[in-house]
Design an enzyme around this catalytic site. Structure first.
Site, PDB file in Angstrom:
ATOM      1  CB  CYS A 279      -4.363  -5.426  11.486  1.00  0.00           C
ATOM      2  SG  CYS A 279      -2.968  -5.856  12.549  1.00  0.00           S
ATOM      3  CG  HIS A 326      -1.090  -6.128   8.225  1.00  0.00           C
ATOM      4  ND1 HIS A 326      -1.912  -5.199   8.799  1.00  0.00           N
ATOM      5  CD2 HIS A 326      -1.680  -6.498   7.057  1.00  0.00           C
ATOM      6  CE1 HIS A 326      -2.962  -5.003   8.006  1.00  0.00           C
ATOM      7  NE2 HIS A 326      -2.848  -5.786   6.951  1.00  0.00           N
ATOM      8  CG  HIS A 338      -6.154  -5.286   5.301  1.00  0.00           C
ATOM      9  ND1 HIS A 338      -4.796  -5.083   5.167  1.00  0.00           N
ATOM     10  CD2 HIS A 338      -6.714  -4.664   4.231  1.00  0.00           C
ATOM     11  CE1 HIS A 338      -4.553  -4.383   4.071  1.00  0.00           C
ATOM     12  NE2 HIS A 338      -5.688  -4.117   3.485  1.00  0.00           N
TER      13      HIS A 338
END
Length: 364
Positions: A279, A326, A338
């Site tokens: 990410c 995240h 993402h």
């Protein structure tokens, strides 16, 4: 003939009635098996995604340890250069001081009375005394320089010792997180291995569908130059306190467009290239393309840039979830691009799906 027709009509009516009676049973039998299979697939997907989330969190801890280690290593290299330069300067200062001491030993500076008697006039004597004072100040400066350089060497050496100790700690942390990730990936594989072949095929088909969908979206984004919204998000989301004035975010929308072009690229922990992203690696890569430095670590990104209230989000802002475990790149309309987790690919997602774990946003 009429009897025959009546018999035929009754036969059709009986068959229709039989179909109506049997239909619920047949319809119920088929959907029940399908529902059971879907439930099994969904359960398996949840298990895999749960492990994937843990892998991602561990990957960011790994990125953090690596980021800190690299920072310490850079500082060590710089301090070693400074140490070399300082030692060279100290050598030069000592040489100057030694030369001055030898000169004074051979020919000490005259006293003011001697200067006055040997000068032709008061004016000449004054100028000579001023020159001697300047020489004296230079001697003092050389001595102070030697002391200062020696102290700097001591401090630099102490810093190097401390940094090398910190580097060993961070290297051990990085190794520890790497092993944790590898253990989680083995766990994920065990979950897959325990599933029936039919379920594994269903999961593989779903993953293939996601990849194909992401690839179609990527092609569409490239063809349309990835038009994205630059306006704020819906005000129904959480509000994060604004810290300081917000930058304009110039170039951020372009970074978001670049990230969209990598839809379909697989998630790879520690990855920050088109062969695989995690990410923060996706954000780091996309922003580097527009000339902005974004660290490959969620914690460092969160600390480096100003916070953005939810209702002021614009394309290219970086959004965080799961306690900074995240992140994604906001593209407008409540959506982000993402790299989700192991087994998945770079793709677009609705932020509302993770609303419960939303932490906040920053703007590079």
């Amino acid at each position: 003939m009429r009897r025959s027709r009546r018999s035929h009509v009754r036969l059709v009516q009986c068959l229709a009635a039989a179909v109506v009676v049997a239909a619920p049973t047949l319809a119920h039998a088929e959907p029940q098996s399908v529902r059971a299979k879907r439930a099994q697939v969904a359960q398996l997907q949840r298990q895999l995604e749960a492990v994937g989330v843990r892998v991602e969190a561990a990957a960011e801890r790994y990125n953090g340890a690596r980021w800190r280690f690299e920072g310490i290593q850079s500082r060590i290299v710089q301090n070693q250069r400074d140490l070399t330069t300082t030692q060279a300067n100290l050598g030069k200062a000592r040489t100057r001081l030694t030369g001055r001491l030898r000169a004074l030993y051979r020919q000490p500076d005259p006293s003011p009375a001697v200067v006055l008697l040997s000068s032709g006039s008061i004016t000449a004597a004054t100028e000579q005394l001023r020159m001697l004072n300047r020489i004296g100040q230079q001697d003092i400066d050389v001595v102070q320089s030697v002391k200062s350089l020696k102290q700097r060497i001591i401090v630099t050496r102490e810093t190097l010792v401390k940094d090398r100790g910190k580097a060993r700690v961070q290297l051990a942390a990085r190794t520890r997180e790497k092993r944790a990730i590898e253990g989680l990936l083995r766990q994920r594989q065990r979950v897959l291995n325990a599933a029936s072949g039919e379920l594994r095929r269903a999961i593989a088909q779903e993953q293939a569908r996601v990849r194909q969908q992401a690839e179609r979206a990527r092609q569409a984004a490239i063809a349309a130059q990835a038009p994205i919204r630059g306006d704020g998000a819906s005000s129904s989301g959480p509000t994060v306190a604004l810290t300081g004035s917000l930058p304009s975010g110039s170039g951020n929308a372009e970074a978001a467009r670049i990230a969209l072009q990598y839809q379909g690229v697989p998630y790879v922990w520690g990855g920050a290239t088109p062969s695989g992203f995690d990410c923060s690696g996706l954000a780091s890569y996309a922003f580097a393309k527009v000339g902005k430095s974004v660290p490959h670590y969620t914690g460092a990104i969160w600390a480096a840039f100003p916070r953005v209230p939810y209702d002021q989000l614009q394309a290219g802002d970086l959004v965080f979830f799961h306690g900074l475990g995240h992140m994604g790149i906001y593209i407008g309309n409540g959506q982000m691009v993402h790299a989700p987790h192991t087994g998945d690919v770079v793709r677009i997602a609705n932020m509302a799906d993770r609303a419960g774990s939303y932490v906040g946003a920053v703007r590079p």
